[in-house]
Scaffold this active site. Structure first.
Site, PDB file in Angstrom:
ATOM      1  N   GLU A 143       0.830  -1.215   0.000  1.00  0.00           N
ATOM      2  CA  GLU A 143       0.000   0.000   0.000  1.00  0.00           C
ATOM      3  C   GLU A 143       0.870   1.273   0.000  1.00  0.00           C
ATOM      4  O   GLU A 143       1.878   1.318   0.699  1.00  0.00           O
ATOM      5  CB  GLU A 143      -0.881  -0.030   1.258  1.00  0.00           C
ATOM      6  CG  GLU A 143      -1.907   1.087   1.332  1.00  0.00           C
ATOM      7  CD  GLU A 143      -2.722   1.038   2.610  1.00  0.00           C
ATOM      8  OE1 GLU A 143      -2.303   0.346   3.566  1.00  0.00           O
ATOM      9  OE2 GLU A 143      -3.792   1.687   2.657  1.00  0.00           O
ATOM     10  N   LYS A 174      -9.554   2.516  -2.425  1.00  0.00           N
ATOM     11  CA  LYS A 174      -9.774   1.865  -1.126  1.00  0.00           C
ATOM     12  C   LYS A 174     -11.200   2.150  -0.661  1.00  0.00           C
ATOM     13  O   LYS A 174     -11.590   3.308  -0.509  1.00  0.00           O
ATOM     14  CB  LYS A 174      -8.755   2.431  -0.137  1.00  0.00           C
ATOM     15  CG  LYS A 174      -8.749   1.810   1.245  1.00  0.00           C
ATOM     16  CD  LYS A 174      -7.506   2.309   2.001  1.00  0.00           C
ATOM     17  CE  LYS A 174      -7.412   1.752   3.410  1.00  0.00           C
ATOM     18  NZ  LYS A 174      -6.086   2.047   4.023  1.00  0.00           N
ATOM     19  N   CYS A 178      -5.898  -2.731   1.997  1.00  0.00           N
ATOM     20  CA  CYS A 178      -5.659  -2.702   3.449  1.00  0.00           C
ATOM     21  C   CYS A 178      -6.900  -2.984   4.323  1.00  0.00           C
ATOM     22  O   CYS A 178      -7.345  -4.105   4.423  1.00  0.00           O
ATOM     23  CB  CYS A 178      -4.992  -1.390   3.829  1.00  0.00           C
ATOM     24  SG  CYS A 178      -4.229  -1.461   5.473  1.00  0.00           S
TER      25      CYS A 178
END
Lengths: 383, 383
Positions: free
Chosen positions: A119, A195, A232
């Site tokens: 990330e 994300k 994530c």
């Protein structure tokens, strides 16, 4: 977290547990054993020279009569930030590019088809500081920023699909996003995906910097299979994994940045559960090392101000739909994990376990719509 | 599966790995350590006399200023079927009752508040045979069958909530169901909840016997907290766990019957992932032993006819919302696992991690509704 410099779970088990019991321990913990994947000895040598761990594993799958096996090699890269966090930004980005080039070259020597980085790989995970500057300056255009152009060169050179998670600046509205850019092995930018879930926990002050993604659950059709990227914190949300799978993802990458004291016991559970529940492969990637920041900051935990976020524990691994998983990379070193997998296994396991057929999704769609309405009444039975 | 008579993962780790490394291994594998729960020595003695394992553990939680801790003791019972599968049915049921009475008495000595038995606990897991008779004769009324009445007596006697998963016969429509009956500590039947997802895999020919449950995701308000029951195969479905949690469940029991070669590497993943993802406690219970059937049967795997379903590996355990888990019961012996937990931890961890707030459920409700429509077009990006 213990001060003990613990290199890896797998190595400790192998060191102490006798062979016959070790087989059972590994079966229970890791499922069907992966095979060791022979890699070119030159790759091993170069990895050693460049001081990173190189592991190769292969999941075992069954042959079929009507389909040739669809063997793909994925490469998971975990690495420390190269320069100190107060070095000039352009130097930090260049150093990250150079380090990744070293690792990707070895991935190419190992015939990797799809590689994924950690990330926001071009920068320290600086959101713990809550300082907007200079960290916002690391943000780039997903379509034609220097990092995307750098990855396009690598992708074309090595005929490799590259998943490049960066801090994105969208110029039109001047908004920041946590974004993965997917670059085809032709060198074309296939697209980007953002994300979906932003953490509100501990030093992950990401909600200060960017918002929940607006790109839904895109799946990218590459020459080597259909892939998706769950960035994530999205790994904590089973519905996020589900929806990538519902859109056809065969491999879901989970580029992450997470620290030991907080999440390590959950690390081996969530991506693996997603592979099982969705009949697909998942690839969990975490950065390594400890990043130090010049200005002290507090962590909302009543403790004294300090200069680091904690230890990123690496441990990147791949899970297969049959519940098995590869060994993890080290908790402390840069590494490249090369895993060969057969995409045919997804359908084989789906045919065997039938979670999609037994999922009753129509009923959940309706139940979930009720749950989110303001006048939802929980179904509670009382005496 | 290996022929090695492997008793438990935890015991093997403790046997071989030195103390300082063991601490790290356990932290990574099992999360925050549970405390040993002191049980009355008389309970230990009786358990030993009655030849079952007794373990006691406590999850550690933080005190709060405005709420007293809400400590609850759950009891998970795993046991072999007592009589051979060809003994008269009434004798088999009576023997199961007697054995459970022995275990529940010890649970009472350990101050257990809520006890849960394994799936269809009054009978062998005979669905592998695909014979309707005599197995359908084990089915009983959930409301006033002999097993429910038996459990009511125990519940009242010991002031204990009992979750009793049985094969249910609903007389009005003459339908069979895989059902958990929840009995209040007052002795009243609080209600019943049916298995929502029915397996189509291996020797789990349950879809031959009963259908997907029609009781939704009920939660039972007991004196000791709000509980739900996700029966067996439902643990593979993250949405099933989610919806029990959305209806307010603080503890979700997962009474199961599953065998080693098939599911053991997934066993420690799924219920634990559900505890993490939903900020609640989950209790996974599996039967133990190997059940032999008089008539041979085949397993749809091209292999020779045989007389057993494989080894039920026990290994019952409890997971907490913070990602930690209790040690598991043995893979081979009857057992009672007593775990003390503080229901306050659910909200504490939810406040910390905020999965419910960051879940974007409204968007998933809408996406899922699209997915199940016949004209759903997956979101696939191509070059």
């Amino acid at each position: 977290m213990s001060g003990f410099e613990f290199e890896s779970l797998e190595k400790t088990l192998e060191k102490y547990i006798p062979e016959n019991e070790l087989t059972e321990v590994k079966r229970i913990l890791f499922g069907n054993p992966t095979k060791n994947l022979e890699l070119h000895s030159s790759a091993e040598i170069v990895a050693s020279e460049r001081d990173f761990e190189l592991q190769g594993h292969a999941f075992q799958s069954a042959p079929e009569q009507l389909r040739a096996s669809r063997r793909v090699r994925v490469g998971l890269i975990q690495n420390r930030t190269v320069l100190p966090t107060d070095a000039p930004i352009l130097d930090q980005i260049s150093a990250a590019h150079s380090r990744i080039a070293e690792l990707v070259e070895v991935a190419a020597m190992c015939d990797v088809n799809i590689v994924c980085f950690q990330e926001t790989w071009t920068m320290p995970f600086a959101f713990c500081t809550r300082e907007k500057e200079p960290w916002s300056e690391f943000a780039e255009s997903a379509e034609d920023g220097p990092t995307t152009r750098f990855c396009q060169e690598l992708a074309k050179k090595y005929n490799m699909v590259i998943v490049s998670p960066i801090l994105e600046r969208e110029a039109l509205h001047n908004t920041l996003w946590n974004t993965a850019v997917v670059i085809s092995n032709s060198g074309q930018v296939l697209g980007k995906t953002r994300k979906n879930h932003i953490p509100r926990i501990g030093d992950f002050n990401e909600s200060t910097y960017y918002m929940e993604g607006n790109t839904g659950h895109k799946v990218f059709q590459t020459q080597f299979g259909k892939i998706a990227v769950n960035i994530c914190y999205g790994r904590h949300h089973p519905l996020n994994w589900l929806m990538y799978s519902m859109n056809g993802a065969e491999i879901i990458f989970n580029p992450s940045a997470t620290v030991g004291a907080l999440s390590e016991p959950m690390w081996s559970i969530e991506a693996r559960n997603a592979a099982i529940a969705n009949h697909c492969y998942t690839c969990a990637i975490n950065r390594v090392g400890t990043e130090h920041f010049k200005n002290e900051f507090t962590s909302g935990d009543g403790k004294k101000a300090h200069h680091d976020f904690g230890h990123f524990y690496g441990s990147s691994y791949v899970s297969a739909p049959d519940g098995s998983r590869s060994p993890g990379l080290s908790r402390t070193r840069d590494g490249l994990l090369v895993v060969e997998l057969d995409l045919n296994m997804n359908r084989q396991i789906s045919d065997k376990w039938s979670f999609k057929m037994t999922g009753r999704y129509a009923e959940y769609a309706s139940e979930l719509a009720k749950v989110v309405s303001e006048d939802f009444k929980p179904n509670i039975v009382k005496e």
